[in-house]
Enzyme design. Structure first.
Site, short mmCIF file in Angstrom:
data_model
loop_
_atom_site.label_atom_id
_atom_site.label_comp_id
_atom_site.label_asym_id
_atom_site.label_seq_id
_atom_site.Cartn_x
_atom_site.Cartn_y
_atom_site.Cartn_z
N THR A 1 40.63 38.22 37.05
CA THR A 1 39.30 38.79 37.25
C THR A 1 38.26 37.68 37.08
OG1 THR A 1 39.84 41.02 36.48
CG2 THR A 1 37.58 40.35 36.22
N ASP B 1 33.85 40.77 40.22
CA ASP B 1 34.52 40.95 41.50
C ASP B 1 35.15 42.34 41.52
OD1 ASP B 1 36.58 40.05 39.58
OD2 ASP B 1 37.89 40.20 41.31
N ARG C 1 38.61 42.99 42.75
CA ARG C 1 40.05 42.97 43.03
C ARG C 1 40.83 43.35 41.78
NH1 ARG C 1 42.87 37.81 45.77
NH2 ARG C 1 41.94 38.84 47.59
N LYS D 1 34.53 47.23 37.92
CA LYS D 1 34.80 46.57 36.64
C LYS D 1 33.60 46.52 35.71
CE LYS D 1 38.26 43.62 38.83
NZ LYS D 1 38.72 42.23 39.08
N GLY E 1 41.24 42.16 32.34
CA GLY E 1 42.49 42.47 31.67
C GLY E 1 43.17 43.64 32.33
N SER F 1 40.31 35.08 34.84
CA SER F 1 41.04 33.95 35.41
C SER F 1 40.16 33.08 36.28
CB SER F 1 42.24 34.46 36.22
OG SER F 1 41.80 35.35 37.23
N ASP G 1 40.05 31.51 42.98
CA ASP G 1 41.03 32.11 42.08
C ASP G 1 41.76 33.22 42.81
OD1 ASP G 1 42.39 32.92 39.66
OD2 ASP G 1 40.96 34.58 39.57
N SER H 1 41.12 36.89 41.69
CA SER H 1 39.81 37.47 41.96
C SER H 1 39.61 37.56 43.47
CB SER H 1 38.70 36.62 41.34
OG SER H 1 38.93 36.39 39.97
#
Length: 268
Positions: free
Chosen positions: A33, A49, A51, A65, A79, A161, A198, A201
């Site tokens: 994330t 984001d 995803r 999120k 997480g 991440s 990343d 994400s």
């Protein structure tokens, strides 16, 4: 024997025995994330984001999120999706009861302490890395809360991440007392850095602006990964595929199926 207030190391010998017999402890889970928060003149701006991943699989392309805590407080979660959603919902409920009991607007520090205490109680087993932001009578506040219960209070924060990519944008372009529009543009650029650098994400960018006058939720504020070629819809009428042969075997003649007889129960 450890008391209720002390650390408990009773299971250390057991864990050492399991390790020596070949059982390995589970490793840390990747958050997958990019979530950020930044303070600005008159409020805070949160970004995330959309995803959600299940290992190497994209489970949800438009996951929300940024979670509601109170009218003046929101929280970004990285997480395990179930952990972040249920943790924020529980604290939101407790904060509502606190507001009803005191008759006052909840403070961001109160929500931070509640979240820290809950995560500390479970020793990091709740996979929830949070960015908490809000505005109260003391001003604008941004906190990061880690799964083990530790926290930081900073003018700009990133987690997940994709946090390093987002932090590189903040470190190079953040300045004090930014206007709200400037902060929104900075947050959008930071999340985009995580989205494009990343693998955990991706998809869209959500932004939430919190000021003393209210909250502006901008769902799918930027959609940098729109599908240019929509998936085609295919329809094949019955009979399109030819049937070359057909064989019907009665169930009684099949050897892979066992037919059992059931005796009726006597009823006196």
């Amino acid at each position: 024997m450890a008391t209720q207030q002390d650390f408990n190391f009773d299971l250390c010998a057991r864990n050492d025995l399991l390790k020596r017999t070949g059982m390995t402890a589970p490793g840390a889970m990747k958050t997958g994330t990019t979530i950020v928060g930044v303070t600005c003149k008159g409020g805070v701006v949160l970004g995330a984001d959309t995803r959600a991943t299940n290992g190497p699989i994209v489970a949800d392309k438009n996951c929300e999120k940024i979670h509601y805590i109170a009218d003046n407080i929101y929280c970004c979660g990285a997480g395990t999706a179930a952990d972040t959603e249920n943790t924020t919902e529980l604290i939101s409920s407790k904060l509502k009861l606190h507001k009803l009991a005191t008759g006052r607007q909840p403070r961001v520090s109160t929500a931070c302490v509640m979240l820290k205490q809950m995560l500390w109680r479970y020793g990091g087993h709740i996979s929830a890395a949070l960015v908490l932001g809000g505005v109260d009578i003391n001003g604008s506040h941004i906190y990061t809360i880690y799964p083990h219960g530790s926290s930081d209070k900073l003018p700009y924060v990133t987690m997940g991440s994709g946090s390093l990519a987002a932090m590189s944008i903040f470190e190079s372009e953040y300045r004090d007392d930014m206007e709200i529009d400037e902060a929104v543009a900075l947050v959008t650029k930071a999340i985009a850095a995580g989205v494009f650098n990343d693998l955990g994400s991706g998809s869209n960018i959500d932004v939430t602006i919190i000021t003393k006058d209210g909250t502006d939720i901008r769902r799918n504020y930027v959609t940098p990964n729109e599908r240019k070629h929509p998936a085609a819809v295919y329809y094949y009428p019955p009979g399109t595929t030819a049937i070359l042969s057909e064989k019907i075997v009665p169930i009684a003649q099949r050897k892979d199926i066992v037919v059992e007889s059931v005796e009726k129960m006597e009823v006196a």
